[in-house]
Design a protein around this motif. Structure first.
Motif, PDB file in Angstrom:
ATOM      1  N   UNK A   1     -10.252   5.142  13.399  1.00  0.00           N
ATOM      2  CA  UNK A   1     -11.119   4.828  12.380  1.00  0.00           C
ATOM      3  C   UNK A   1     -10.792   5.503  11.154  1.00  0.00           C
ATOM      4  N   UNK A   2      -9.308   5.879  11.244  1.00  0.00           N
ATOM      5  CA  UNK A   2      -8.780   6.539   9.829  1.00  0.00           C
ATOM      6  C   UNK A   2      -7.409   6.111   9.649  1.00  0.00           C
ATOM      7  N   UNK A   3      -7.027   5.813   8.175  1.00  0.00           N
ATOM      8  CA  UNK A   3      -5.804   5.332   7.745  1.00  0.00           C
ATOM      9  C   UNK A   3      -5.133   6.413   6.973  1.00  0.00           C
ATOM     10  N   UNK A   4      -4.980   7.677   7.521  1.00  0.00           N
ATOM     11  CA  UNK A   4      -4.169   8.605   6.622  1.00  0.00           C
ATOM     12  C   UNK A   4      -2.966   8.290   6.653  1.00  0.00           C
ATOM     13  N   UNK A   5      -2.199   8.493   5.588  1.00  0.00           N
ATOM     14  CA  UNK A   5      -0.607   8.162   5.434  1.00  0.00           C
ATOM     15  C   UNK A   5       0.148   9.322   5.513  1.00  0.00           C
TER      16      UNK A   5
ATOM     17  N   UNK B   1       0.769  -1.264  -0.185  1.00  0.00           N
ATOM     18  CA  UNK B   1      -0.056   0.028  -0.230  1.00  0.00           C
ATOM     19  C   UNK B   1       1.052   1.239   0.102  1.00  0.00           C
ATOM     20  N   UNK B   2       2.040   1.124   0.756  1.00  0.00           N
ATOM     21  CA  UNK B   2       2.908   2.439   0.754  1.00  0.00           C
ATOM     22  C   UNK B   2       3.486   2.532  -0.638  1.00  0.00           C
ATOM     23  N   UNK B   3       3.899   1.547  -1.196  1.00  0.00           N
ATOM     24  CA  UNK B   3       4.480   1.532  -2.467  1.00  0.00           C
ATOM     25  C   UNK B   3       3.564   2.034  -3.725  1.00  0.00           C
ATOM     26  N   UNK B   4       2.458   1.554  -3.671  1.00  0.00           N
ATOM     27  CA  UNK B   4       1.116   1.989  -4.553  1.00  0.00           C
ATOM     28  C   UNK B   4       0.872   3.688  -4.239  1.00  0.00           C
ATOM     29  N   UNK B   5       0.675   4.004  -2.850  1.00  0.00           N
ATOM     30  CA  UNK B   5       0.580   5.663  -2.798  1.00  0.00           C
ATOM     31  C   UNK B   5       1.823   6.448  -3.246  1.00  0.00           C
ATOM     32  N   UNK B   6       2.845   5.761  -2.740  1.00  0.00           N
ATOM     33  CA  UNK B   6       4.161   6.661  -3.175  1.00  0.00           C
ATOM     34  C   UNK B   6       4.369   6.883  -4.718  1.00  0.00           C
TER      35      UNK B   6
END
Ligand SMILES: [Zn+2]
Length: 420
Positions: free
Chosen positions: A394-398, A194-199
């Motif tokens: 309840x939040x998944x902010x990166x 998920x980190x790679x995808x967002x980056x």
């Protein structure tokens, strides 16, 4: 008016285009580094004491079976990241020394039991699972301890209590403690994929967005009513990148002197969020206008979007802010900043961090740490780590910190006594 608005919608408003419209500004080059979540930091610092022993390789399974029999709840203890059986060349000398047999295995008469290459080192179980006396009795009744006189030496070692969150961490722990395995997952933060995808989505234009944040920071600072702090909000929800709001700090604007903390409601982040709210209201009004026009109804006096406030400074105050605010490039509706990305020259203060979280941003990138006031970083400073809280909030902010490749001038380094 309507046509003009539609044309404005079509204007490119990605960070690079906006920077281009400001003249020749060099875009920053740098890298994104994902922040450690609070849970990751906690996991990193906790260790667990375990028993370990040495045994000839052919007895390894037998010993592990004996342990399973005397420690019935062993399967419920999560130590799967610890390699239970290790060869001597995977252990560091400080661990081998604890077994007092690092150079070989022989009895009191000097007879060699086995070669070092054939010895296996086993993590038996956590110390909290069983007393040393009971464990020792159970093991000493089994070969090779019972018959060949192979010495039973139970060693107590600290090992990481939680699984590693990266292969680098696993390597580091393997040297520091005991061989550790990494399963390409992160139970305490976003999954590595998920980190790679967002980056991949944000890396190209993050430098431009932060450069833009610096431009507005400098503009406001030169005007004398703020600290050099800037904030840029980017909408990538429909795959077209758009800067939807840009705002500078304005803490001393209304008091006319640079004294004290100033007005905390006009930190750059608070103002940028207010500008998004203003734009969403304006978009709703434009939608209503278009609807009236389509149905041929008489143009009615629309209620004002909102009353601008001199307390919250929820209107553009500098040239760069006005430029971006004039673009109708955000959809009406939606909960405030849901799925938008926020860029800030400095780590936001605790209050602004909570505002960012509750406004439902998707991603945050900032450049400079603020150890005395910042709310995002979990492994130093205040250690709040106000992002990625799926269980509590309840939040998944990166969240990432941006590290410039070249050493920059320090004109935006501000004293840490100020809140951002
Ligand atoms: Zn703040």
């Amino acid at each position: 008016m309507g046509e003009e608005k539609i044309l404005q919608n079509a204007l490119p408003s990605d960070p690079v285009s906006i920077l281009g419209s400001l003249g020749s500004v060099q875009v920053k080059d740098g890298t994104l580094r994902m922040l450690k979540t609070r849970a990751e930091v906690k996991a990193k610092s906790e260790t667990l004491d375990v028993y370990a022993l040495a045994v000839p390789a052919q007895y390894s399974s037998r010993i592990l079976n004996t342990v399973r029999a005397v420690v019935p709840d062993l399967n419920t203890i999560d130590i799967q990241h610890i390699k239970r059986v290790a060869k001597y060349d995977f252990l560091t000398i400080h661990v081998l020394n604890k077994f007092s047999m690092a150079s070989g295995y022989s009895d009191a008469n000097g007879n060699q039991f086995d070669t070092l290459e054939n010895i296996r080192y086993i993590v038996v179980c956590p110390v909290s699972s069983i007393t040393e006396g009971i464990l020792s009795n159970a093991l000493s009744s089994q070969p090779p301890f019972s018959d060949s006189g192979f010495p039973l030496v139970l060693v107590t070692l600290p090992v990481p209590a939680y699984a590693p969150t990266s292969s680098e961490q696993a390597d580091e722990w393997s040297v520091q403690y005991w061989p550790i395995s990494y399963k390409n997952t992160n139970p305490y933060g976003p999954h590595p994929s998920m980190v790679l995808h967002n980056e991949a989505e944000i890396v190209k234009s993050s430098g431009a967005a932060l450069t833009l944040a610096e431009c507005v920071a400098n503009e406001a600072y030169e005007n004398g009513s703020s600290l050099p702090i800037g904030c840029v909000i980017v909408d990538r929800t429909d795959k077209v990148e758009k800067v939807v709001a840009i705002a500078a700090d304005a803490r001393w604007q209304s008091q006319g002197s640079k004294e004290g903390a100033g007005n905390v409601m006009v930190h750059a982040v608070q103002r940028a969020i207010s500008l998004v709210a203003q734009k969403r209201l304006r978009a709703e009004q434009l939608k209503q206008d278009a609807l009236h026009s389509k149905h041929g109804s008489l143009s009615q006096e629309q209620p004002s979007c909102s009353k601008n406030s001199s307390v919250f400074l929820d209107y553009p105050i500098g040239d760069i802010e006005r430029r971006v605010h004039s673009l109708d490039n955000i959809a009406a509706g939606g909960y405030l900043c849901t799925d938008l990305d926020i860029y800030i020259t400095h780590e936001p203060c605790v209050m602004c961090s909570m505002a960012i979280l509750h406004s439902r941003f998707r991603r945050i990138v900032f450049q400079r740490r603020m150890p005395l006031t910042g709310g995002m970083i979990a492994d130093s400073g205040l250690k709040y780590g106000i992002f990625w809280r799926p269980a509590e909030l309840n939040w998944k902010m990166l969240a990432w910190i941006w590290e410039p490749i070249e050493v920059e001038d320090n004109s935006l380094d501000i004293a840490d006594q100020f809140h951002v």
